[in-house]
Enzyme design. Structure first.
Site, short mmCIF file in Angstrom:
data_model
loop_
_atom_site.label_atom_id
_atom_site.label_comp_id
_atom_site.label_asym_id
_atom_site.label_seq_id
_atom_site.Cartn_x
_atom_site.Cartn_y
_atom_site.Cartn_z
N HIS A 94 0.81 -1.22 0.00
CA HIS A 94 0.00 0.00 0.00
C HIS A 94 0.85 1.27 0.00
O HIS A 94 0.34 2.35 -0.29
CB HIS A 94 -1.00 0.00 1.16
CG HIS A 94 -0.42 0.27 2.51
ND1 HIS A 94 -0.16 -0.72 3.44
CD2 HIS A 94 -0.05 1.43 3.12
CE1 HIS A 94 0.32 -0.18 4.54
NE2 HIS A 94 0.40 1.13 4.37
N ASP A 125 0.00 -7.62 1.40
CA ASP A 125 0.47 -6.24 1.56
C ASP A 125 1.99 -6.17 1.61
O ASP A 125 2.57 -5.51 2.48
CB ASP A 125 -0.14 -5.58 2.80
CG ASP A 125 -0.14 -4.05 2.70
OD1 ASP A 125 0.34 -3.53 1.66
OD2 ASP A 125 -0.58 -3.39 3.65
N GLY A 206 3.26 6.42 8.21
CA GLY A 206 4.65 6.62 7.81
C GLY A 206 5.54 5.46 8.21
O GLY A 206 6.60 5.24 7.61
N SER A 208 4.58 2.44 7.90
CA SER A 208 4.21 1.31 7.03
C SER A 208 5.40 0.84 6.21
O SER A 208 6.10 1.63 5.58
CB SER A 208 3.09 1.74 6.08
OG SER A 208 1.88 1.92 6.76
N GLY A 278 -7.66 -1.11 -18.12
CA GLY A 278 -8.51 0.07 -18.20
C GLY A 278 -9.97 -0.15 -17.92
O GLY A 278 -10.83 0.59 -18.43
N VAL A 279 -10.31 -1.17 -17.11
CA VAL A 279 -11.71 -1.38 -16.72
C VAL A 279 -11.80 -1.52 -15.20
O VAL A 279 -10.85 -1.97 -14.55
CB VAL A 279 -12.31 -2.65 -17.36
CG1 VAL A 279 -12.42 -2.52 -18.85
CG2 VAL A 279 -11.52 -3.89 -16.98
#
Length: 369
Positions: A94, A125, A206, A208, A278-279
């Site tokens: 993230h 993550d 910060g 993370s 692009g969807v």
């Protein structure tokens, strides 16, 4: 700490122990099997004394980087830690999600590096980042055991509040194998993470992607989630909460690292540049003139490969390069193993029930899932 050793059982096999008597002289018998002295017991492993907070910071700070990732007009501050001398860094996904530019400040030599994402796993993550032009950097030491024990002392180190200065946050492990629902402080998106280590260290925005160290300066986890400022400081309606934070076990992060370094996209791990289709899609259910399964197109981005292909909102993607698409996660998984400039045959059904297909060439995108 949990032991990483294996126990061996020594068994005396009676059928294999024979004594042979040989005459040495009148009335004298000798035994030709030598008498063996018992093996000395192995010396117990004794850990050195735990480091003080100042000793730990002096040892580990030169292995940590602060990260700044930007995407358009927004930016994210985070942390990472060096796992290879040529500048391979582990951090949170993230921190670099959708980033178009990433820079890192090495806290040992003070140099600023441009960085690029080598691969990632949103479900855990974890992201693997390369500091461009880096060489001969000091690296972290990984803990020898897969997990710490509840009650073990730990210290979270990171770029607290994005100030560009490493701040240690001491605490202890309070639980293992936790599931936590996280929400991004940037765009509010949610994610559910499993197998997390819970600690009572004061981890802040910060931090993370920073390392969670044990008492000897060995990494046991990747700091990932902590309390919001409102929960930490309290409001007029609620008192401050006690510190609570979560970290990805280092064994989970290293599993992603190994797959990325090996160059093997698969499962939930994407390796290399991110492709752009692009969807935005959602799952579908049974309704008139539509298939019961697939990825329903919610929107199509202008000037995207999906628009060039002819997709429109309301279409349902049912197959991607031969793989059946039964849900929106199926489409995400199909894209994980792709790279920019890859081509794929896409099949879809429009809102009148008419089936179509075409070949799309994927463009270059930013790290996303």
């Amino acid at each position: 700490m949990q032991s990483g050793g294996r126990a061996f059982v020594l068994t005396l096999v009676a059928a294999g122990a024979w004594l042979f008597a040989t005459p040495l002289g009148p009335g004298v018998l000798g035994i030709d099997s030598p008498i063996q002295e018992p093996a000395p017991a192995p010396a117990p492993v004794v850990e050195p004394p735990p480091l003080t907070l100042d000793e730990l910071s002096a040892r580990v700070d030169p292995t940590v980087v602060t990260l700044a990732a930007s995407a358009g007009f927004s930016g994210v501050a985070g942390t990472g830690f060096v796992v290879a001398p040529d500048g391979i860094v582990l951090t949170n996904f993230h921190v670099v999600e959708n980033a178009t530019e990433i820079s890192a400040v090495h806290m040992g030599n003070g140099l600023i590096y441009d960085a690029t994402v080598l691969g990632y796993d949103k479900s855990r993550d974890v992201a693997v980042v390369q500091l461009i032009t880096a060489a001969d950097l000091p690296v972290v030491e990984l803990a020898p055991d897969p997990l710490p024990d509840v009650g073990d002392a730990v210290v979270a180190v990171g770029n607290a509040s994005g100030a560009g200065v490493l701040v240690p946050a001491p605490g202890a492990v309070t639980a293992l194998d936790q599931q936590v629902r996280t929400r991004s402080s940037v765009d509010g998106s949610a994610n559910t993470l499993d197998k997390m280590i819970r600690v009572d260290a004061d981890v802040r925005a910060g931090d993370s992607g920073g390392p969670l160290f044990d008492a000897w300066g060995r990494v046991v986890g990747v700091n990932t989630a902590g309390l919001s400022d409102e929960a930490r400081n309290g409001t007029e309606f609620s008192p401050p909460q006690a510190p609570e934070a979560y970290a990805v076990p280092i064994s989970e992060a290293v599993a992603v690292l190994d797959q990325v370094v090996a160059g093997q996209s698969g499962g939930t791990v994407h390796v290399g540049p991110t492709p752009y289709f692009g969807v935005s899609v959602r799952d579908v259910s049974v309704f008139e003139n539509k298939p019961a399964m697939g990825a329903a197109v919610v929107s199509v981005t202008s000037d995207s490969p999906a628009e060039a292909l002819g997709l429109s909102a309301g279409d349902v993607i049912v197959r991607f390069d031969g793989a059946e698409i039964g849900s929106s996660p199926d489409l995400s998984e199909a894209l994980l193993g792709r790279r920019p400039d890859d081509s794929a045959v896409v099949e879809w059904v429009d809102d009148t029930g008419v089936s179509s297909s075409g070949t799309v060439t994927l463009a270059a995108g930013t790290p996303t899932a």
